[in-house]
Design an enzyme around this catalytic site. Structure first.
Site, PDB file in Angstrom:
ATOM      1  N   ASP A 247       0.842  -1.201   0.000  1.00  0.00           N
ATOM      2  CA  ASP A 247       0.000   0.000   0.000  1.00  0.00           C
ATOM      3  C   ASP A 247       0.878   1.253   0.000  1.00  0.00           C
ATOM      4  O   ASP A 247       1.930   1.255  -0.636  1.00  0.00           O
ATOM      5  CB  ASP A 247      -0.912  -0.050   1.243  1.00  0.00           C
TER       6      ASP A 247
ATOM      7  N   HIS B 275      -3.590   6.135   3.740  1.00  0.00           N
ATOM      8  CA  HIS B 275      -4.385   4.983   3.318  1.00  0.00           C
ATOM      9  C   HIS B 275      -3.843   3.674   3.879  1.00  0.00           C
ATOM     10  O   HIS B 275      -4.583   2.848   4.427  1.00  0.00           O
ATOM     11  CB  HIS B 275      -4.420   4.937   1.791  1.00  0.00           C
TER      12      HIS B 275
ATOM     13  N   ASN C  44     -14.116   0.578  -6.499  1.00  0.00           N
ATOM     14  CA  ASN C  44     -15.183   1.491  -6.048  1.00  0.00           C
ATOM     15  C   ASN C  44     -15.835   2.255  -7.194  1.00  0.00           C
ATOM     16  O   ASN C  44     -16.245   3.401  -7.025  1.00  0.00           O
ATOM     17  CB  ASN C  44     -14.588   2.498  -5.052  1.00  0.00           C
TER      18      ASN C  44
ATOM     19  N   SER D 164     -11.262  -0.977  -0.196  1.00  0.00           N
ATOM     20  CA  SER D 164      -9.972  -1.097   0.484  1.00  0.00           C
ATOM     21  C   SER D 164     -10.180  -1.549   1.925  1.00  0.00           C
ATOM     22  O   SER D 164      -9.448  -2.394   2.450  1.00  0.00           O
ATOM     23  CB  SER D 164      -9.235   0.246   0.494  1.00  0.00           C
TER      24      SER D 164
END
Length: 240
Positions: free
Chosen positions: A27, A60, A151, A218
Protein backbone atom coordinates in the site's frame (compact mmCIF):
# COMPACT_ATOMS: atom_id res chain seq x y z
CA UNK A 1 -21.04 -1.93 13.27
CA UNK A 2 -18.47 -3.80 11.19
CA UNK A 3 -17.20 -6.03 13.96
CA UNK A 4 -20.77 -6.86 14.95
CA UNK A 5 -21.71 -7.82 11.38
CA UNK A 6 -18.60 -9.95 11.02
CA UNK A 7 -19.06 -11.56 14.47
CA UNK A 8 -15.39 -10.96 15.22
CA UNK A 9 -16.02 -11.31 18.95
CA UNK A 10 -17.04 -14.93 18.44
CA UNK A 11 -13.84 -15.55 16.48
CA UNK A 12 -11.80 -14.06 19.33
CA UNK A 13 -13.30 -16.66 21.66
CA UNK A 14 -11.16 -19.11 19.65
CA UNK A 15 -8.15 -16.96 18.81
CA UNK A 16 -7.23 -13.29 18.57
CA UNK A 17 -4.26 -14.10 16.39
CA UNK A 18 -0.68 -15.25 16.58
CA UNK A 19 2.47 -13.15 16.31
CA UNK A 20 3.89 -15.82 14.04
CA UNK A 21 1.38 -14.85 11.33
CA UNK A 22 2.49 -11.89 9.21
CA UNK A 23 0.17 -9.91 6.95
CA UNK A 24 1.84 -7.83 4.23
CA UNK A 25 0.18 -4.47 3.64
CA UNK A 26 1.12 -3.61 0.06
CA UNK A 27 0.00 0.00 0.00
CA UNK A 28 1.21 3.54 0.83
CA UNK A 29 3.25 2.31 3.79
CA UNK A 30 2.41 2.15 7.50
CA UNK A 31 2.88 4.79 10.20
CA UNK A 32 5.43 2.91 12.29
CA UNK A 33 5.03 5.27 15.26
CA UNK A 34 1.25 4.94 15.50
CA UNK A 35 0.29 3.66 18.98
CA UNK A 36 -1.98 1.03 17.42
CA UNK A 37 0.86 -0.42 15.33
CA UNK A 38 4.21 0.54 16.85
CA UNK A 39 6.42 -2.39 17.76
CA UNK A 40 4.33 -4.84 15.77
CA UNK A 41 5.81 -4.32 12.32
CA UNK A 42 8.32 -6.60 10.65
CA UNK A 43 10.97 -5.29 8.29
CA UNK A 44 9.53 -3.99 5.05
CA UNK A 45 10.49 -2.09 1.92
CA UNK A 46 9.67 1.14 0.12
CA UNK A 47 9.57 0.58 -3.65
CA UNK A 48 8.62 4.20 -4.27
CA UNK A 49 11.82 5.61 -2.79
CA UNK A 50 13.85 2.38 -3.00
CA UNK A 51 14.86 2.13 0.64
CA UNK A 52 14.01 0.20 3.80
CA UNK A 53 11.83 2.95 5.31
CA UNK A 54 8.24 2.00 4.45
CA UNK A 55 6.59 4.73 6.53
CA UNK A 56 3.26 6.06 5.30
CA UNK A 57 3.09 9.49 3.66
CA UNK A 58 -0.56 9.31 2.58
CA UNK A 59 -2.69 7.71 5.31
CA UNK A 60 -4.38 4.98 3.32
CA UNK A 61 -1.95 2.20 4.21
CA UNK A 62 -2.10 2.98 7.92
CA UNK A 63 -5.90 2.91 7.85
CA UNK A 64 -5.89 -0.47 6.13
CA UNK A 65 -3.26 -1.80 8.55
CA UNK A 66 -5.34 -0.71 11.53
CA UNK A 67 -8.38 -2.62 10.31
CA UNK A 68 -6.26 -5.72 9.82
CA UNK A 69 -4.36 -5.74 13.08
CA UNK A 70 -4.55 -2.67 15.35
CA UNK A 71 -3.50 -3.76 18.83
CA UNK A 72 -5.47 -4.57 21.99
CA UNK A 73 -4.11 -1.56 23.85
CA UNK A 74 -7.20 0.03 25.38
CA UNK A 75 -7.22 3.07 23.10
CA UNK A 76 -8.68 3.97 19.73
CA UNK A 77 -9.86 0.82 18.03
CA UNK A 78 -8.81 -2.78 17.54
CA UNK A 79 -8.05 -4.73 14.38
CA UNK A 80 -9.43 -8.08 13.32
CA UNK A 81 -6.20 -9.95 14.15
CA UNK A 82 -4.70 -7.88 16.98
CA UNK A 83 -1.90 -10.30 17.86
CA UNK A 84 -0.66 -10.73 14.31
CA UNK A 85 2.28 -8.85 12.82
CA UNK A 86 2.28 -6.51 9.84
CA UNK A 87 4.79 -6.17 7.03
CA UNK A 88 4.83 -2.65 5.51
CA UNK A 89 5.51 -2.64 1.77
CA UNK A 90 5.20 0.77 0.16
CA UNK A 91 4.24 0.61 -3.53
CA UNK A 92 1.98 3.68 -3.69
CA UNK A 93 3.19 7.27 -3.35
CA UNK A 94 1.93 10.19 -1.26
CA UNK A 95 -0.93 10.64 -3.75
CA UNK A 96 -1.96 6.97 -3.39
CA UNK A 97 -0.89 6.09 -6.91
CA UNK A 98 1.67 3.72 -8.38
CA UNK A 99 2.40 1.15 -11.06
CA UNK A 100 1.46 -2.49 -11.43
CA UNK A 101 5.13 -3.33 -11.86
CA UNK A 102 5.84 -1.96 -8.39
CA UNK A 103 2.84 -3.83 -6.96
CA UNK A 104 4.31 -7.04 -8.41
CA UNK A 105 7.64 -6.33 -6.68
CA UNK A 106 5.75 -5.86 -3.44
CA UNK A 107 3.99 -9.21 -3.79
CA UNK A 108 7.28 -10.99 -4.46
CA UNK A 109 8.92 -9.30 -1.47
CA UNK A 110 6.06 -10.36 0.80
CA UNK A 111 6.27 -14.00 -0.28
CA UNK A 112 10.07 -14.12 0.01
CA UNK A 113 10.06 -12.55 3.48
CA UNK A 114 7.52 -14.77 5.20
CA UNK A 115 4.13 -13.13 4.84
CA UNK A 116 1.22 -15.57 5.07
CA UNK A 117 -1.40 -13.09 3.82
CA UNK A 118 -0.99 -10.25 1.31
CA UNK A 119 -3.46 -7.36 1.44
CA UNK A 120 -3.91 -5.46 -1.84
CA UNK A 121 -6.29 -2.57 -1.17
CA UNK A 122 -5.57 -1.20 -4.63
CA UNK A 123 -6.27 -1.94 -8.25
CA UNK A 124 -6.80 -0.97 -11.85
CA UNK A 125 -9.19 -1.62 -14.70
CA UNK A 126 -6.28 -3.19 -16.58
CA UNK A 127 -4.46 -6.37 -15.77
CA UNK A 128 -0.71 -6.85 -15.78
CA UNK A 129 1.22 -9.95 -16.83
CA UNK A 130 3.84 -9.04 -14.24
CA UNK A 131 1.28 -8.97 -11.43
CA UNK A 132 -0.29 -12.20 -12.69
CA UNK A 133 3.12 -13.87 -12.46
CA UNK A 134 3.63 -12.48 -8.97
CA UNK A 135 0.24 -13.81 -7.86
CA UNK A 136 1.14 -17.21 -9.33
CA UNK A 137 4.35 -17.09 -7.26
CA UNK A 138 2.28 -16.41 -4.13
CA UNK A 139 -0.01 -19.30 -5.01
CA UNK A 140 2.96 -21.64 -5.43
CA UNK A 141 4.02 -20.74 -1.89
CA UNK A 142 0.48 -21.00 -0.42
CA UNK A 143 0.35 -17.31 0.48
CA UNK A 144 -3.20 -15.93 0.63
CA UNK A 145 -3.75 -12.89 -1.61
CA UNK A 146 -6.72 -10.61 -0.90
CA UNK A 147 -7.62 -7.66 -3.16
CA UNK A 148 -10.20 -4.90 -3.43
CA UNK A 149 -13.00 -5.26 -5.97
CA UNK A 150 -12.94 -1.52 -6.68
CA UNK A 151 -15.18 1.49 -6.05
CA UNK A 152 -16.49 2.31 -9.52
CA UNK A 153 -20.00 0.89 -9.09
CA UNK A 154 -19.28 -1.19 -12.19
CA UNK A 155 -19.48 -4.83 -13.25
CA UNK A 156 -16.30 -4.54 -15.32
CA UNK A 157 -13.29 -6.64 -14.27
CA UNK A 158 -10.91 -5.03 -11.78
CA UNK A 159 -7.33 -6.15 -11.19
CA UNK A 160 -5.61 -7.79 -9.40
CA UNK A 161 -8.93 -8.80 -7.79
CA UNK A 162 -10.07 -10.48 -11.01
CA UNK A 163 -7.01 -12.74 -11.20
CA UNK A 164 -8.40 -16.24 -10.44
CA UNK A 165 -6.34 -17.13 -7.35
CA UNK A 166 -6.97 -13.79 -5.64
CA UNK A 167 -9.76 -13.41 -3.07
CA UNK A 168 -11.75 -10.47 -4.48
CA UNK A 169 -13.65 -8.44 -1.88
CA UNK A 170 -16.66 -6.23 -2.54
CA UNK A 171 -18.23 -3.77 -0.13
CA UNK A 172 -21.39 -3.68 1.98
CA UNK A 173 -23.02 -0.85 3.93
CA UNK A 174 -24.18 -0.49 7.54
CA UNK A 175 -27.28 -2.56 6.76
CA UNK A 176 -25.22 -5.44 5.35
CA UNK A 177 -26.53 -4.57 1.87
CA UNK A 178 -24.57 -3.88 -1.30
CA UNK A 179 -22.65 -0.61 -1.07
CA UNK A 180 -23.63 1.40 -4.13
CA UNK A 181 -20.04 2.31 -5.03
CA UNK A 182 -18.71 -1.24 -4.80
CA UNK A 183 -18.03 -3.04 -8.04
CA UNK A 184 -20.07 -6.14 -8.70
CA UNK A 185 -19.54 -9.21 -10.87
CA UNK A 186 -18.76 -12.89 -10.94
CA UNK A 187 -15.13 -12.26 -10.02
CA UNK A 188 -16.07 -11.14 -6.49
CA UNK A 189 -15.61 -13.90 -3.92
CA UNK A 190 -17.00 -12.25 -0.80
CA UNK A 191 -18.04 -8.93 0.68
CA UNK A 192 -17.30 -7.05 3.89
CA UNK A 193 -18.14 -3.65 5.43
CA UNK A 194 -16.96 -0.68 3.40
CA UNK A 195 -18.76 2.42 4.71
CA UNK A 196 -17.45 4.87 7.32
CA UNK A 197 -14.90 2.51 8.84
CA UNK A 198 -12.97 3.94 11.81
CA UNK A 199 -9.29 3.06 11.97
CA UNK A 200 -5.78 4.25 12.63
CA UNK A 201 -4.57 6.95 10.26
CA UNK A 202 -1.53 8.97 9.34
CA UNK A 203 -2.48 12.63 8.89
CA UNK A 204 -0.04 14.09 6.39
CA UNK A 205 -1.43 17.59 6.92
CA UNK A 206 -0.16 17.56 10.51
CA UNK A 207 2.48 14.84 10.08
CA UNK A 208 1.04 12.96 13.01
CA UNK A 209 -0.61 9.69 14.02
CA UNK A 210 -4.36 9.96 14.11
CA UNK A 211 -7.68 8.17 13.50
CA UNK A 212 -10.16 8.63 10.68
CA UNK A 213 -13.27 7.29 9.00
CA UNK A 214 -12.77 6.02 5.47
CA UNK A 215 -15.00 4.20 2.99
CA UNK A 216 -14.13 1.82 0.19
CA UNK A 217 -13.50 -1.76 -0.80
CA UNK A 218 -9.97 -1.10 0.48
CA UNK A 219 -11.50 -1.30 3.96
CA UNK A 220 -13.52 -4.41 3.06
CA UNK A 221 -10.34 -6.10 1.86
CA UNK A 222 -8.59 -5.38 5.14
CA UNK A 223 -11.37 -7.09 7.12
CA UNK A 224 -11.01 -10.23 5.00
CA UNK A 225 -7.22 -10.22 5.29
CA UNK A 226 -7.58 -10.00 9.05
CA UNK A 227 -10.03 -12.91 9.07
CA UNK A 228 -7.67 -14.99 6.92
CA UNK A 229 -4.89 -14.26 9.40
CA UNK A 230 -7.13 -15.35 12.30
CA UNK A 231 -7.83 -18.63 10.50
CA UNK A 232 -4.13 -19.19 9.89
CA UNK A 233 -3.39 -18.36 13.53
CA UNK A 234 -5.70 -21.20 14.52
CA UNK A 235 -4.57 -23.59 11.76
CA UNK A 236 -1.09 -22.46 10.65
CA UNK A 237 -0.58 -25.43 8.36
CA UNK A 238 -3.75 -24.83 6.38
CA UNK A 239 -3.18 -24.41 2.65
CA UNK A 240 -4.73 -21.78 0.44
Amino acid sequence: YAQKLLRIGAAWDITDGSNSIVIAIVDTGIDSSHPELAGRLTAGYDYVNNDDDADDDNGHGTHVAGIVAAGLNGVGMVGVCPQCKLMPIKVLNANNSGSMGTVAKGILYAVDHGAKVINLSLGSSYSSATVEKAVAYAQEHSVVVVAAAGNQGSDAPFYPASIPYVIAVGGTDQNDAHWVMSNIGDFIDMTAPAVAIYSAYYDKATDSSSYAYMSGTSMSTAFVSGLAALALSRCPNATS
